[in-house]
Design a protein around this motif. Structure first.
Motif, PDB file in Angstrom:
ATOM      1  N   GLU A  37       0.652  -1.284  -0.208  1.00 34.37           N
ATOM      2  CA  GLU A  37       0.000  -0.020  -0.151  1.00 34.37           C
ATOM      3  C   GLU A  37       1.023   1.250  -0.118  1.00 34.37           C
ATOM      4  O   GLU A  37       1.687   1.366   0.943  1.00 34.37           O
ATOM      5  N   LEU A  38       0.605   2.240  -0.961  1.00 31.51           N
ATOM      6  CA  LEU A  38       1.439   3.251  -1.098  1.00 31.51           C
ATOM      7  C   LEU A  38       0.710   4.578  -0.373  1.00 31.51           C
ATOM      8  O   LEU A  38       0.368   4.537   0.437  1.00 31.51           O
ATOM      9  N   ALA A  39       0.398   5.615  -1.236  1.00 32.30           N
ATOM     10  CA  ALA A  39      -0.524   6.559  -0.934  1.00 32.30           C
ATOM     11  C   ALA A  39      -2.107   5.854  -0.937  1.00 32.30           C
ATOM     12  O   ALA A  39      -2.334   4.831  -1.431  1.00 32.30           O
ATOM     13  N   PRO A  40      -2.834   6.916  -0.236  1.00 29.50           N
ATOM     14  CA  PRO A  40      -4.505   6.186  -0.130  1.00 29.50           C
ATOM     15  C   PRO A  40      -4.987   6.142  -1.597  1.00 29.50           C
ATOM     16  O   PRO A  40      -4.783   6.779  -2.694  1.00 29.50           O
ATOM     17  N   GLY A  41      -5.379   4.426  -1.776  1.00 26.65           N
ATOM     18  CA  GLY A  41      -6.113   4.353  -3.030  1.00 26.65           C
ATOM     19  C   GLY A  41      -4.790   4.214  -4.065  1.00 26.65           C
ATOM     20  O   GLY A  41      -5.396   3.848  -5.360  1.00 26.65           O
ATOM     21  N   LEU A  42      -3.693   3.664  -3.710  1.00 22.60           N
ATOM     22  CA  LEU A  42      -2.588   3.255  -4.752  1.00 22.60           C
ATOM     23  C   LEU A  42      -1.724   2.100  -4.284  1.00 22.60           C
ATOM     24  O   LEU A  42      -1.053   2.055  -3.045  1.00 22.60           O
ATOM     25  N   GLY A  46      -1.411  -0.789  -8.998  1.00 24.64           N
ATOM     26  CA  GLY A  46      -1.920   0.237 -10.010  1.00 24.64           C
ATOM     27  C   GLY A  46      -2.994   0.921  -8.927  1.00 24.64           C
ATOM     28  O   GLY A  46      -2.749   0.824  -7.646  1.00 24.64           O
ATOM     29  N   VAL A  47      -3.832   1.725  -9.413  1.00 25.10           N
ATOM     30  CA  VAL A  47      -4.651   2.659  -8.559  1.00 25.10           C
ATOM     31  C   VAL A  47      -5.906   1.839  -8.231  1.00 25.10           C
ATOM     32  O   VAL A  47      -6.784   1.185  -9.205  1.00 25.10           O
ATOM     33  N   THR A  48      -6.066   1.601  -7.079  1.00 24.88           N
ATOM     34  CA  THR A  48      -7.321   0.963  -6.460  1.00 24.88           C
ATOM     35  C   THR A  48      -8.545   1.652  -6.187  1.00 24.88           C
ATOM     36  O   THR A  48      -9.611   1.145  -6.240  1.00 24.88           O
ATOM     37  N   ASP A  49      -8.341   3.074  -5.871  1.00 26.20           N
ATOM     38  CA  ASP A  49      -9.482   3.961  -5.408  1.00 26.20           C
ATOM     39  C   ASP A  49      -8.880   5.306  -5.948  1.00 26.20           C
ATOM     40  O   ASP A  49      -8.341   6.017  -5.282  1.00 26.20           O
ATOM     41  N   SER A  50      -9.529   5.768  -7.105  1.00 25.76           N
ATOM     42  CA  SER A  50      -9.289   6.938  -7.574  1.00 25.76           C
ATOM     43  C   SER A  50      -9.720   8.409  -6.749  1.00 25.76           C
ATOM     44  O   SER A  50      -9.232   9.211  -6.655  1.00 25.76           O
ATOM     45  N   ASN A  51     -11.055   7.913  -6.137  1.00 27.26           N
ATOM     46  CA  ASN A  51     -11.249   9.058  -5.432  1.00 27.26           C
ATOM     47  C   ASN A  51     -10.470   9.252  -3.952  1.00 27.26           C
ATOM     48  O   ASN A  51     -10.307  10.419  -3.421  1.00 27.26           O
ATOM     49  N   LEU A  52     -10.120   8.236  -3.712  1.00 29.69           N
ATOM     50  CA  LEU A  52      -9.186   8.187  -2.337  1.00 29.69           C
ATOM     51  C   LEU A  52      -7.730   9.178  -2.643  1.00 29.69           C
ATOM     52  O   LEU A  52      -7.298  10.073  -1.837  1.00 29.69           O
ATOM     53  N   LEU A  53      -7.208   9.139  -4.087  1.00 30.61           N
ATOM     54  CA  LEU A  53      -6.074   9.534  -4.511  1.00 30.61           C
ATOM     55  C   LEU A  53      -6.328  11.105  -4.632  1.00 30.61           C
ATOM     56  O   LEU A  53      -5.662  11.999  -4.306  1.00 30.61           O
ATOM     57  N   VAL A  54      -7.425  11.494  -5.137  1.00 30.62           N
ATOM     58  CA  VAL A  54      -7.775  12.550  -5.757  1.00 30.62           C
ATOM     59  C   VAL A  54      -8.085  13.484  -4.198  1.00 30.62           C
ATOM     60  O   VAL A  54      -7.368  14.414  -4.045  1.00 30.62           O
ATOM     61  N   ASN A  55      -8.864  12.764  -3.282  1.00 32.61           N
ATOM     62  CA  ASN A  55      -9.003  13.543  -2.009  1.00 32.61           C
ATOM     63  C   ASN A  55      -7.648  13.623  -0.975  1.00 32.61           C
ATOM     64  O   ASN A  55      -7.288  14.761  -0.411  1.00 32.61           O
ATOM     65  N   GLU A  56      -6.618  12.687  -1.518  1.00 32.54           N
ATOM     66  CA  GLU A  56      -5.114  12.830  -0.860  1.00 32.54           C
ATOM     67  C   GLU A  56      -4.543  14.085  -1.475  1.00 32.54           C
ATOM     68  O   GLU A  56      -3.987  14.862  -0.605  1.00 32.54           O
ATOM     69  N   TYR A 169       6.231   8.575  -6.557  1.00 29.43           N
ATOM     70  CA  TYR A 169       5.265   7.527  -7.421  1.00 29.43           C
ATOM     71  C   TYR A 169       5.251   7.957  -9.002  1.00 29.43           C
ATOM     72  O   TYR A 169       4.731   9.143  -9.165  1.00 29.43           O
ATOM     73  N   VAL A 170       5.472   6.916  -9.965  1.00 22.57           N
ATOM     74  CA  VAL A 170       5.315   7.400 -11.321  1.00 22.57           C
ATOM     75  C   VAL A 170       4.419   6.640 -11.868  1.00 22.57           C
ATOM     76  O   VAL A 170       4.510   5.382 -11.836  1.00 22.57           O
ATOM     77  N   LEU A 171       3.330   7.376 -12.227  1.00 27.12           N
ATOM     78  CA  LEU A 171       2.233   6.600 -12.963  1.00 27.12           C
ATOM     79  C   LEU A 171       2.143   6.883 -14.208  1.00 27.12           C
ATOM     80  O   LEU A 171       2.103   8.152 -14.818  1.00 27.12           O
ATOM     81  N   GLU A 172       1.786   5.671 -15.137  1.00 25.24           N
ATOM     82  CA  GLU A 172       1.897   5.995 -16.487  1.00 25.24           C
ATOM     83  C   GLU A 172       0.304   5.597 -17.151  1.00 25.24           C
ATOM     84  O   GLU A 172      -0.017   4.586 -16.514  1.00 25.24           O
ATOM     85  N   LEU A 190       3.541  11.786  -8.393  1.00 27.93           N
ATOM     86  CA  LEU A 190       3.238  12.011  -7.285  1.00 27.93           C
ATOM     87  C   LEU A 190       4.292  12.175  -6.264  1.00 27.93           C
ATOM     88  O   LEU A 190       5.173  11.309  -6.101  1.00 27.93           O
ATOM     89  N   ALA A 191       4.184  13.095  -5.373  1.00 30.36           N
ATOM     90  CA  ALA A 191       5.081  13.077  -4.333  1.00 30.36           C
ATOM     91  C   ALA A 191       4.715  12.153  -3.244  1.00 30.36           C
ATOM     92  O   ALA A 191       3.720  11.528  -3.202  1.00 30.36           O
ATOM     93  N   GLU A 192       5.764  12.116  -2.165  1.00 29.05           N
ATOM     94  CA  GLU A 192       5.614  10.987  -1.043  1.00 29.05           C
ATOM     95  C   GLU A 192       4.307  11.046  -0.429  1.00 29.05           C
ATOM     96  O   GLU A 192       3.707  10.206   0.011  1.00 29.05           O
ATOM     97  N   GLU A 193       4.059  12.433  -0.120  1.00 29.27           N
ATOM     98  CA  GLU A 193       2.666  12.833   0.497  1.00 29.27           C
ATOM     99  C   GLU A 193       1.262  12.317  -0.237  1.00 29.27           C
ATOM    100  O   GLU A 193       0.376  12.334   0.469  1.00 29.27           O
TER     101      GLU A 193
END
Length: 252
Positions: A37-42, A46-56, A169-172, A190-193
């Motif tokens: 588990e990386l950032a919330p939703g990631l 891959g991305v498990t929850d885009s809403n969590l990532l946007v909110n973060e 985090y590098v996402l393509e 994405l930054a570590e935060e």
């Protein structure tokens, strides 16, 4: 612009290259196949929850000052037909903020310089040396990037993590539609935060797109950077003159 995109791509290659730098690639057999588990939703898969990532992204920046830079170039049949540069300096909470936009095409250059605040947001408009002032429409700036971030996260195909760069985090990914663009390929950093600190994309601007840069099925190259800052923007030198002129027009 192509040179900056190439440089950005080289940086991303460096970030994602090297066996020793990637999470899960340190020779520890116990971690083989693990999905961290990386950032919330990631996760690394891959991305498990885009809403969590946007909110973060929003929660990490809503109470911080930040600055952004956007470079957009529109190319038609191999020739640049328009360019746009947008820079923002934003105080914690979204106001005051200063946003400067420069548009260039074969007809000339137009600059919009906005001082954004809840009381009376003001705009300085400069076209070919002719300066005018007006009351603006935006009272604050939120940390959302120019592209719909949830749609971009939903279209991510791969994730890489570089431990030696603050867990960057590098996402393509690729997608048929992203905001105003079609047939888009993109890279997000994405930054570590967990907030988005940069992206680069290429796509198609549809014929019916209402833009001063649009021609027939043009290609768009776009770069975006975001950086938290210690302080907000300084008031522009033209602000007092803008207040006087807009107040005089209102009295008339």
């Amino acid at each position: 612009m192509r040179g900056r995109l190439a440089l950005f791509a080289v940086v991303l290659v460096v970030l994602t290259a090297g066996c020793g730098g990637l999470v899960g690639d340190d020779g520890d057999d116990d971690d083989e196949g693990a999905d961290h588990e990386l950032a919330p939703g990631l996760t690394e898969s891959g991305v498990t929850d885009s809403n969590l990532l946007v909110n973060e992204h929003r929660s990490q920046l809503e109470d911080r000052s930040f600055r952004t830079e956007l470079e957009r170039t529109v190319v038609d049949d191999g020739t640049a037909v328009g360019a746009e540069h947008v820079s923002q300096a934003v105080a914690a909470g979204g106001a005051p903020a200063r946003e400067r936009t420069v548009l260039e095409d074969d007809t000339g250059t137009v600059e919009y310089d906005q001082w954004i605040q809840p009381e009376t947001p003001l705009v300085r408009h400069n076209e070919s040396g002719s300066v005018a002032y007006d009351v603006g429409g935006h009272q604050s700036v939120d940390p959302s990037p120019p592209i719909p971030l949830d749609d971009a996260y939903d279209a991510v195909d791969s994730v890489a993590v570089e431990e030696d760069s603050s867990e960057r985090y590098v996402l393509e990914g690729t997608t048929e539609d992203l905001g105003s663009y079609e047939s888009v390929s993109f890279t997000l950093v994405l930054a570590e935060e967990g907030y988005l600190e940069a992206y680069a994309l290429e796509g198609i601007l549809p014929d019916d797109e209402e833009s001063v840069l649009a021609t027939d099925r043009t290609t768009v190259e776009e770069e975006f950077f975001l950086e938290p800052t210690e302080t907000g923007p300084e008031e522009p030198a033209w602000l007092e003159e803008a207040r006087e002129k807009t107040a005089a027009e209102h009295d008339d």
